[in-house]
Design an enzyme around this catalytic site. Structure first.
Site, PDB file in Angstrom:
ATOM      1  N   ARG A  89       0.811  -1.253  -0.137  1.00 59.92           N
ATOM      2  CA  ARG A  89      -0.297   0.047  -0.141  1.00 59.92           C
ATOM      3  C   ARG A  89       0.921   1.207  -0.004  1.00 59.92           C
ATOM      4  NH1 ARG A  89      -0.580   4.628   2.644  1.00 59.92           N
ATOM      5  NH2 ARG A  89       0.079   3.587   4.346  1.00 59.92           N
ATOM      6  N   ASP A  90       1.633   1.651   0.998  1.00 58.81           N
ATOM      7  CA  ASP A  90       2.270   2.693   1.071  1.00 58.81           C
ATOM      8  C   ASP A  90       3.416   2.775   0.159  1.00 58.81           C
ATOM      9  OD1 ASP A  90       3.773   5.129   1.965  1.00 58.81           O
ATOM     10  OD2 ASP A  90       3.183   4.966   4.031  1.00 58.81           O
ATOM     11  N   HIS A 122       4.889   4.711  12.795  1.00 56.39           N
ATOM     12  CA  HIS A 122       5.116   4.294  11.293  1.00 56.39           C
ATOM     13  C   HIS A 122       6.305   5.601  10.872  1.00 56.39           C
ATOM     14  CE1 HIS A 122       2.913   4.164   7.363  1.00 56.39           C
ATOM     15  NE2 HIS A 122       3.621   5.294   7.198  1.00 56.39           N
ATOM     16  N   HIS A 169       8.640   7.272   8.146  1.00 60.69           N
ATOM     17  CA  HIS A 169       9.416   7.260   6.764  1.00 60.69           C
ATOM     18  C   HIS A 169      10.854   7.693   7.111  1.00 60.69           C
ATOM     19  CE1 HIS A 169       6.029   7.060   4.266  1.00 60.69           C
ATOM     20  NE2 HIS A 169       5.233   7.239   5.241  1.00 60.69           N
ATOM     21  N   CYS A 200       3.886   9.337   0.624  1.00 64.99           N
ATOM     22  CA  CYS A 200       2.805   9.762   0.138  1.00 64.99           C
ATOM     23  C   CYS A 200       2.606  10.892  -0.729  1.00 64.99           C
ATOM     24  CB  CYS A 200       2.018  10.540   1.449  1.00 64.99           C
ATOM     25  SG  CYS A 200       0.474  11.112   1.311  1.00 64.99           S
ATOM     26  N   ASN A 256       9.316   4.252   3.381  1.00 61.63           N
ATOM     27  CA  ASN A 256       9.218   4.036   4.816  1.00 61.63           C
ATOM     28  C   ASN A 256      10.298   3.205   5.171  1.00 61.63           C
ATOM     29  OD1 ASN A 256       6.403   3.627   3.622  1.00 61.63           O
ATOM     30  ND2 ASN A 256       6.032   3.671   5.799  1.00 61.63           N
TER      31      ASN A 256
HETATM   32  P1  HMG Z   1     -12.984  14.637  -3.101  1.00 63.73           P
HETATM   33  O1  HMG Z   1     -12.688  14.775  -4.722  1.00 63.73           O
HETATM   34  O2  HMG Z   1     -13.184  15.359  -2.077  1.00 63.73           O
HETATM   35  O3  HMG Z   1     -14.083  13.460  -3.207  1.00 63.73           O
HETATM   36  O4  HMG Z   1     -11.767  13.603  -2.799  1.00 63.73           O
HETATM   37  P2  HMG Z   1     -15.679  13.654  -3.198  1.00 63.73           P
HETATM   38  O5  HMG Z   1     -16.511  12.983  -1.970  1.00 63.73           O
HETATM   39  O6  HMG Z   1     -16.143  15.005  -3.464  1.00 63.73           O
HETATM   40  O7  HMG Z   1     -16.213  12.524  -4.555  1.00 63.73           O
HETATM   41  C1  HMG Z   1     -15.440  13.005  -5.693  1.00 63.73           C
HETATM   42  C2  HMG Z   1     -15.667  11.590  -6.613  1.00 63.73           C
HETATM   43  O8  HMG Z   1     -14.705  10.671  -6.079  1.00 63.73           O
HETATM   44  C3  HMG Z   1     -17.036  11.019  -6.664  1.00 63.73           C
HETATM   45  O9  HMG Z   1     -17.142  10.323  -7.845  1.00 63.73           O
HETATM   46  C4  HMG Z   1     -17.082   9.988  -5.592  1.00 63.73           C
HETATM   47  O10 HMG Z   1     -17.892   8.797  -5.720  1.00 63.73           O
HETATM   48  C5  HMG Z   1     -15.400   9.629  -5.546  1.00 63.73           C
HETATM   49  P3  HMG Z   1     -17.902  11.041  -9.191  1.00 63.73           P
HETATM   50  O11 HMG Z   1     -19.071  11.209  -8.695  1.00 63.73           O
HETATM   51  O12 HMG Z   1     -17.058  12.069  -9.382  1.00 63.73           O
HETATM   52  O13 HMG Z   1     -17.646   9.906 -10.411  1.00 63.73           O
HETATM   53  N1  HMG Z   1     -15.023   9.039  -4.374  1.00 63.73           N
HETATM   54  C6  HMG Z   1     -14.412   7.523  -4.303  1.00 63.73           C
HETATM   55  N2  HMG Z   1     -14.169   6.701  -5.175  1.00 63.73           N
HETATM   56  C7  HMG Z   1     -13.348   5.640  -4.871  1.00 63.73           C
HETATM   57  N3  HMG Z   1     -13.224   5.341  -3.708  1.00 63.73           N
HETATM   58  C8  HMG Z   1     -13.280   6.342  -2.517  1.00 63.73           C
HETATM   59  C9  HMG Z   1     -14.349   7.429  -3.148  1.00 63.73           C
HETATM   60  N4  HMG Z   1     -14.502   8.713  -2.172  1.00 63.73           N
HETATM   61  C10 HMG Z   1     -15.256   9.410  -3.319  1.00 63.73           C
HETATM   62  N5  HMG Z   1     -13.139   6.158  -1.308  1.00 63.73           N
HETATM   63  C11 HMG Z   1     -10.912  11.806  -1.422  1.00 63.73           C
HETATM   64  C12 HMG Z   1     -11.586  13.095  -1.368  1.00 63.73           C
HETATM   65  C13 HMG Z   1     -10.979  10.978  -0.023  1.00 63.73           C
HETATM   66  C14 HMG Z   1     -12.055  10.734  -2.040  1.00 63.73           C
HETATM   67  C15 HMG Z   1      -9.862  11.937  -2.004  1.00 63.73           C
HETATM   68  O14 HMG Z   1      -8.833  12.990  -1.459  1.00 63.73           O
HETATM   69  C16 HMG Z   1      -8.776  10.563  -2.080  1.00 63.73           C
HETATM   70  O15 HMG Z   1      -9.086   9.714  -2.483  1.00 63.73           O
HETATM   71  N6  HMG Z   1      -7.694  10.601  -1.237  1.00 63.73           N
HETATM   72  C17 HMG Z   1      -6.792   9.755  -0.846  1.00 63.73           C
HETATM   73  C18 HMG Z   1      -5.359  10.135  -0.833  1.00 63.73           C
HETATM   74  C19 HMG Z   1      -4.555   8.951  -0.132  1.00 63.73           C
HETATM   75  O16 HMG Z   1      -4.737   7.841  -0.793  1.00 63.73           O
HETATM   76  N7  HMG Z   1      -3.252   9.313   0.192  1.00 63.73           N
HETATM   77  C20 HMG Z   1      -2.180   8.443   0.669  1.00 63.73           C
HETATM   78  C21 HMG Z   1      -2.790   7.621   1.802  1.00 63.73           C
HETATM   79  S1  HMG Z   1      -2.504   8.207   3.308  1.00 63.73           S
HETATM   80  C22 HMG Z   1      -1.091   7.953   3.722  1.00 63.73           C
HETATM   81  O17 HMG Z   1      -0.057   7.540   2.663  1.00 63.73           O
HETATM   82  C23 HMG Z   1      -0.395   8.313   5.048  1.00 63.73           C
HETATM   83  C24 HMG Z   1       0.015   7.092   6.002  1.00 63.73           C
HETATM   84  O18 HMG Z   1       1.095   6.267   5.152  1.00 63.73           O
HETATM   85  C25 HMG Z   1       0.880   7.507   7.287  1.00 63.73           C
HETATM   86  C26 HMG Z   1       2.168   8.719   7.036  1.00 63.73           C
HETATM   87  O19 HMG Z   1       2.877   8.221   6.380  1.00 63.73           O
HETATM   88  O20 HMG Z   1       1.439   9.828   7.169  1.00 63.73           O
HETATM   89  C27 HMG Z   1      -1.275   6.372   6.011  1.00 63.73           C
HETATM   90 MG    MG Z   2       3.216   6.497   5.158  1.00 65.62          MG
END
Ligand code: HMG
Ligand code: MG
Length: 300
Positions: A16-17, A206, A208, A239, A248
């Site tokens: 994933r990450d 966690h 990095h 990220c 990581n």
């Molecule tokens: P948004 O554009 O505000 O979403 O994004 P929305 O709610 O306005 O919806 C827009 C469209 O997205 C709609 O579709 C929804 O259905 C769809 P449309 O009507 O346009 O066809 N949608 C989705 N589709 C699939 N799966 C979903 C979903 N939600 C809405 N879950 C949103 C908001 C949260 C979706 C977006 O910002 C997003 O997906 N962000 C993810 C970012 C991400 O994955 N970041 C990396 C992970 S976190 C990380 O790495 C940190 C960590 O490792 C710890 C650390 O190191 O800090 C964990």
């Molecule tokens: Mg991370």
């Protein structure tokens, strides 16, 4: 003297990450082979994928297929940022779901397009329902130490955010140094406070490894009573919405350090390196972690 646990659990976040930030779109079959090899190496808890918007993170757009093809266990964890992601994860059979929120508002907005408070508000009924249904809930707390946009994060602010999740009944907090800026003293200080504040929740660190301080931070966190760490085979990771976030801490280097301290992880380094062999040709940069380089030279 140092106080060290006898056993540590590693939560593998490579699939994933590790892959979410990859330039190349890694094929689903390769991801599944990587996941299977990681399990063969002794990994028991793993983040497999995330149900996020495919427009935001194209690398995770095969989340459904990953869930269909992987042998799921109780601790096959998937990430979900909102109710839609959680519903998709449950439809796909997830029994362990990780939500993620940043202490820093600016980071949270860049990552999930909501303020931190908006995220908590939206996630509150979702988490209650998941707990009613017996799902294991992990809360990933990003930018716990530093934010690429807001700078140093106040320890109290981080603890407050964790407190909200604990009150919602989450099983685990995974507390992240998203951009790899924390030092060992900061790691010790935050984790000793969290351990005291939340004695019953599973507490995971966690790190990095942007500034190559992750192993030192893990050693400091062990002193604070932490015995769970998120790590990524080959040191993959980052990220896409955190400027300056690189990989990581590498699972193989953590296993090696812990083994040298007589701490067991149940993970076999040689088999772990065989898992890295599967993914290495498909990522856009060479894998140069300490233990993998030794393995390649036949010396581990
Ligand atoms: P948004 O554009 O505000 O979403 O994004 P929305 O709610 O306005 O919806 C827009 C469209 O997205 C709609 O579709 C929804 O259905 C769809 P449309 O009507 O346009 O066809 N949608 C989705 N589709 C699939 N799966 C979903 C979903 N939600 C809405 N879950 C949103 C908001 C949260 C979706 C977006 O910002 C997003 O997906 N962000 C993810 C970012 C991400 O994955 N970041 C990396 C992970 S976190 C990380 O790495 C940190 C960590 O490792 C710890 C650390 O190191 O800090 C964990
Ligand atoms: Mg991370």
């Amino acid at each position: 003297m140092f106080s060290l646990p006898k056993k540590v659990t590693l939560i593998e976040v490579g699939p994933r990450d590790g892959l979410q930030n990859e330039k190349n779109q890694v094929e689903t079959d390769i991801k599944i082979a990587f996941i299977n090899k990681l399990k063969e190496a002794g990994i028991t808890e793993m983040e497999l994928t995330s149900f996020v918007s495919p427009k935001w993170v194209p690398q995770m757009s095969d989340a459904r297929e990953i869930m269909n093809q992987a042998d799921l266990t109780e601790r096959s964890i998937v990430l979900a940022p909102n109710a839609k992601g959680v519903a998709l994860a449950q439809e796909a059979g997830a029994k362990s779901i990780a939500v993620f929120v940043g202490v820093s508002n600016t980071f949270n907005q860049k990552n999930i397009n909501r303020t931190t408070d908006e995220s908590i508000e939206a996630l509150t009924p979702v988490i209650f329902k998941l707990k009613e249904e017996g799902i294991f809930v992990r809360a990933c707390i990003s930018t716990a130490f530093y934010c690429p946009y807001e700078g140093k994060i106040d320890v109290e602010e981080c603890i407050e955010l964790c407190r909200k999740f604990v009150a919602l009944g989450v099983d685990e907090l995974s507390v992240a140094d998203t951009i790899g800026m924390a030092n060992p003293l900061e790691s010790y200080e935050l984790f000793i406070r969290l351990r005291q504040a939340f004695p019953t929740v599973l507490l995971t660190a966690h790190f990095h490894d942007t500034r190559k301080m992750a192993l030192a931070n893990i050693f400091a966190s062990l002193q604070a009573g932490i015995d769970r760490f998120d790590t990524s085979a080959g040191g993959l990771g980052g990220c896409p919405f955190a400027d300056g976030a690189t990989g990581n801490v590498a699972t193989e280097d953590v296993v090696n350090m812990l083994a040298s301290l007589n701490i067991t992880t149940g993970v076999d380094i040689k088999k772990l390196c065989e898992a890295i062999d599967v993914i290495a040709p498909h990522v856009s940069h060479p894998i140069e972690t300490g233990m993998y380089q030794l393995y390649e030279k036949g010396r581990n």
